[in-house]
Design a protein around this motif. Structure first.
Motif, PDB file in Angstrom:
ATOM      1  N   LYS A 142       0.812  -1.215   0.000  1.00 45.75           N
ATOM      2  CA  LYS A 142       0.000   0.000   0.000  1.00 45.75           C
ATOM      3  C   LYS A 142       0.848   1.269   0.000  1.00 45.75           C
ATOM      4  O   LYS A 142       0.317   2.359   0.181  1.00 45.75           O
ATOM      5  CB  LYS A 142      -0.906   0.010   1.244  1.00 45.75           C
ATOM      6  N   ASN A 143       2.154   1.139  -0.195  1.00 47.50           N
ATOM      7  CA  ASN A 143       3.039   2.284   0.027  1.00 47.50           C
ATOM      8  C   ASN A 143       4.142   2.349  -1.032  1.00 47.50           C
ATOM      9  O   ASN A 143       5.272   1.944  -0.800  1.00 47.50           O
ATOM     10  CB  ASN A 143       3.642   2.204   1.429  1.00 47.50           C
ATOM     11  N   GLN A 144       3.796   2.894  -2.186  1.00 46.44           N
ATOM     12  CA  GLN A 144       4.750   2.960  -3.294  1.00 46.44           C
ATOM     13  C   GLN A 144       5.942   3.865  -2.977  1.00 46.44           C
ATOM     14  O   GLN A 144       7.076   3.563  -3.346  1.00 46.44           O
ATOM     15  CB  GLN A 144       4.051   3.457  -4.562  1.00 46.44           C
ATOM     16  N   ARG A 145       5.682   4.959  -2.283  1.00 39.16           N
ATOM     17  CA  ARG A 145       6.770   5.891  -1.990  1.00 39.16           C
ATOM     18  C   ARG A 145       7.823   5.250  -1.090  1.00 39.16           C
ATOM     19  O   ARG A 145       9.028   5.446  -1.274  1.00 39.16           O
ATOM     20  CB  ARG A 145       6.208   7.154  -1.336  1.00 39.16           C
TER      21      ARG A 145
ATOM     22  N   CYS B  72      -8.112  -1.940   7.202  1.00 39.45           N
ATOM     23  CA  CYS B  72      -7.867  -0.637   6.542  1.00 39.45           C
ATOM     24  C   CYS B  72      -7.540  -0.844   5.075  1.00 39.45           C
ATOM     25  O   CYS B  72      -6.600  -0.242   4.541  1.00 39.45           O
ATOM     26  CB  CYS B  72      -6.768   0.137   7.257  1.00 39.45           C
ATOM     27  N   ASP B  73      -8.316  -1.716   4.453  1.00 39.96           N
ATOM     28  CA  ASP B  73      -8.115  -2.076   3.054  1.00 39.96           C
ATOM     29  C   ASP B  73      -8.872  -1.062   2.192  1.00 39.96           C
ATOM     30  O   ASP B  73      -9.958  -1.340   1.702  1.00 39.96           O
ATOM     31  CB  ASP B  73      -8.624  -3.502   2.839  1.00 39.96           C
ATOM     32  N   GLU B  74      -8.281   0.105   2.032  1.00 38.11           N
ATOM     33  CA  GLU B  74      -8.957   1.247   1.415  1.00 38.11           C
ATOM     34  C   GLU B  74      -9.477   0.909   0.021  1.00 38.11           C
ATOM     35  O   GLU B  74      -8.726   0.577  -0.887  1.00 38.11           O
ATOM     36  CB  GLU B  74      -7.996   2.436   1.346  1.00 38.11           C
ATOM     37  N   GLY B  75     -10.819   0.992  -0.135  1.00 39.55           N
ATOM     38  CA  GLY B  75     -11.429   0.702  -1.425  1.00 39.55           C
ATOM     39  C   GLY B  75     -11.271  -0.733  -1.858  1.00 39.55           C
ATOM     40  O   GLY B  75     -11.388  -1.055  -3.035  1.00 39.55           O
ATOM     41  N   GLY B  76     -11.002  -1.632  -0.909  1.00 42.38           N
ATOM     42  CA  GLY B  76     -10.773  -3.035  -1.232  1.00 42.38           C
ATOM     43  C   GLY B  76     -11.891  -3.928  -0.754  1.00 42.38           C
ATOM     44  O   GLY B  76     -12.945  -4.012  -1.381  1.00 42.38           O
ATOM     45  N   ALA B  77     -11.681  -4.615   0.377  1.00 36.45           N
ATOM     46  CA  ALA B  77     -12.689  -5.558   0.869  1.00 36.45           C
ATOM     47  C   ALA B  77     -14.043  -4.882   1.065  1.00 36.45           C
ATOM     48  O   ALA B  77     -15.084  -5.446   0.736  1.00 36.45           O
ATOM     49  CB  ALA B  77     -12.211  -6.184   2.179  1.00 36.45           C
ATOM     50  N   ILE B  78     -14.024  -3.677   1.612  1.00 35.04           N
ATOM     51  CA  ILE B  78     -15.245  -2.876   1.731  1.00 35.04           C
ATOM     52  C   ILE B  78     -15.119  -1.713   0.751  1.00 35.04           C
ATOM     53  O   ILE B  78     -14.234  -0.869   0.887  1.00 35.04           O
ATOM     54  CB  ILE B  78     -15.444  -2.371   3.173  1.00 35.04           C
ATOM     55  N   GLU B  79     -15.978  -1.680  -0.235  1.00 36.98           N
ATOM     56  CA  GLU B  79     -15.825  -0.730  -1.336  1.00 36.98           C
ATOM     57  C   GLU B  79     -15.806   0.718  -0.870  1.00 36.98           C
ATOM     58  O   GLU B  79     -15.109   1.555  -1.444  1.00 36.98           O
ATOM     59  CB  GLU B  79     -16.949  -0.940  -2.354  1.00 36.98           C
ATOM     60  N   THR B  80     -16.550   1.028   0.184  1.00 40.06           N
ATOM     61  CA  THR B  80     -16.667   2.414   0.653  1.00 40.06           C
ATOM     62  C   THR B  80     -15.641   2.782   1.717  1.00 40.06           C
ATOM     63  O   THR B  80     -15.692   3.867   2.287  1.00 40.06           O
ATOM     64  CB  THR B  80     -18.080   2.644   1.225  1.00 40.06           C
ATOM     65  N   SER B  81     -14.688   1.889   1.980  1.00 34.80           N
ATOM     66  CA  SER B  81     -13.707   2.129   3.044  1.00 34.80           C
ATOM     67  C   SER B  81     -12.610   3.078   2.595  1.00 34.80           C
ATOM     68  O   SER B  81     -12.083   2.962   1.489  1.00 34.80           O
ATOM     69  CB  SER B  81     -13.093   0.806   3.498  1.00 34.80           C
TER      70      SER B  81
ATOM     71  N   GLY C 208      -4.277  -4.664  -1.390  1.00 35.91           N
ATOM     72  CA  GLY C 208      -4.221  -3.621  -2.408  1.00 35.91           C
ATOM     73  C   GLY C 208      -5.022  -3.900  -3.658  1.00 35.91           C
ATOM     74  O   GLY C 208      -5.014  -3.097  -4.593  1.00 35.91           O
ATOM     75  N   ASP C 209      -5.738  -5.020  -3.712  1.00 33.59           N
ATOM     76  CA  ASP C 209      -6.587  -5.342  -4.865  1.00 33.59           C
ATOM     77  C   ASP C 209      -7.831  -4.461  -4.822  1.00 33.59           C
ATOM     78  O   ASP C 209      -8.690  -4.620  -3.961  1.00 33.59           O
ATOM     79  CB  ASP C 209      -6.976  -6.822  -4.811  1.00 33.59           C
TER      80      ASP C 209
END
Length: 370
Positions: free
Chosen positions: A99-102, A269-278, A243-244
């Motif tokens: 989740k952290n490209q930088r 904290c799977d942003e936009g992942g397991a829970i679409e609205t997260s 990250g999917d």
């Protein structure tokens, strides 16, 4: 070896990566330990305690990075710390590189040996450095659910649990690992009806036995999730899709059908992942509302109980730290298969499949770096 313990700079993060007792053991063996001023204050470990254990206290986090060969943290470095990292250093902490490209780019550019707590395994294939914080996070998820249901915090004024004469609250938990187990244990203890949903039937059976066959245990499918979440007063997600962003277990349409005022705690904290609205929140601004449903996705839930969390985590990580300090990181990586599984970056290569997939950065197996 020169070992640095910088103060954690993340929002609501008060843990520290090592106790004064660990420092004492290292310095007795001839290692040098540098600690940021007040790094352990909220965990009940004063600068004086560290100093008496042989540590050198430094006022600035930057100085800790400059003096150290091995940096031991709790959370991944925040933006300002990326500039402090030195070429050739060792970084040992929770990484979450998927989740952290930088952070990936910094580790590769500076040829840093990055070892992630969350990926290390023991001989039984467990994740010993993830389990302590998973247990704390599971309990905290229920405590946060209780808090956000209160009208004082914008909730619908419902008490989680059971009261004589009233139907018990409905708690739905996605996943069946350590977080899920501790969340279920607490929720059951206060009288909630529990539904646990997971893809792996073996994990479900294990949890069923550990929880004395109380609750409902369902195989994960769109139908089972749909039917469960529309009844939920509290939904706890512990599944991280790494990250999917194309796959959602709970879709935005399901959120629209949930009870008004119900609460979602996304521990993964799977942003936009397991829970679409997260989306990510923090301890200062912990919640937001979508279609009448309160969402919370704080990535460091244990950070606000640092006295408990620090000692639990340090107890698990210290055997690895002292091994790296005594033997050197390259020898330990070669000889310790479990620690090697935590290796994320090595000799300028990315050794993390999910991070490679998410950010299209070449993946190199460890064997090809030798």
């Amino acid at each position: 070896m020169k070992i640095g313990l910088p103060r954690e700079l993340g929002n609501g993060e008060s843990r520290v990566s090592m106790t004064h007792k660990g420092v004492h053991k290292l310095t007795k063996l001839g290692h040098e330990v540098f600690v940021s001023k007040d790094a352990g204050a909220k965990s009940g470990i004063t600068d004086e305690m560290y100093k008496n254990s042989g540590a050198v206290i430094l006022k600035d986090e930057k100085d800790v990075y400059e003096q150290s060969d091995l940096i031991v943290k709790v959370k991944p470095p925040v933006s300002v710390e990326l500039n402090y990292l030195k070429t050739g250093q060792i970084l040992f902490c929770y990484m979450l590189l998927e989740k952290n490209q930088r952070l990936i780019c910094t580790l590769l550019e500076k040829n840093i040996v990055g070892i992630a707590y969350e990926m290390v395994r023991d001989e039984q294939r467990r994740k010993p450095l993830l389990i302590p914080m998973s247990e704390v996070a599971g309990k905290m998820a229920v405590f946060k659910g209780i808090e956000f249901m209160q009208s004082l915090h914008g909730g619908k004024g419902m008490m989680l649990g059971s009261i004589t004469g009233l139907a018990p609250s409905e708690v739905v938990i996605l996943g069946a690992g350590s977080v899920a187990y501790k969340a279920a244990e607490i929720a059951m203890g206060i009288g909630c009806n529990i539904t646990i949903i997971n893809k792996n039937r073996t994990r479900l059976r294990t949890l069923n036995e550990k929880l004395l066959k109380k609750g409902n245990y369902l195989k994960l499918s769109p139908e089972s999730v749909q039917n469960a979440v529309i009844k939920a007063d509290l939904l706890i997600n512990t599944i991280d899709l790494m990250g999917d962003k194309d796959t959602h277990i709970v879709t935005s349409q399901m959120i629209k059908e949930m009870k008004n005022g119900s609460v979602i705690i996304d521990v993964a904290c799977d942003e936009g992942g397991a829970i679409e609205t997260s989306k990510m929140t923090n301890h200062t601004d912990p919640t937001y509302i979508v279609d009448g449903v309160i969402h919370c996705a704080i990535p460091n839930l244990p950070g606000v109980v640092p006295r408990t969390a620090t000692f639990a985590l340090a107890d698990a990580t210290f055997p690895y730290i002292i091994k790296i300090a005594n033997e050197g990181v390259h020898k330990v990586i070669l000889n310790d298969a479990g620690l090697r599984e935590g290796l994320c970056t090595y000799k300028g290569h990315l050794i993390h499949k999910e991070a490679s997939r998410n950010f299209h950065i070449p993946y190199v197996p460890f064997e090809k770096t030798c």
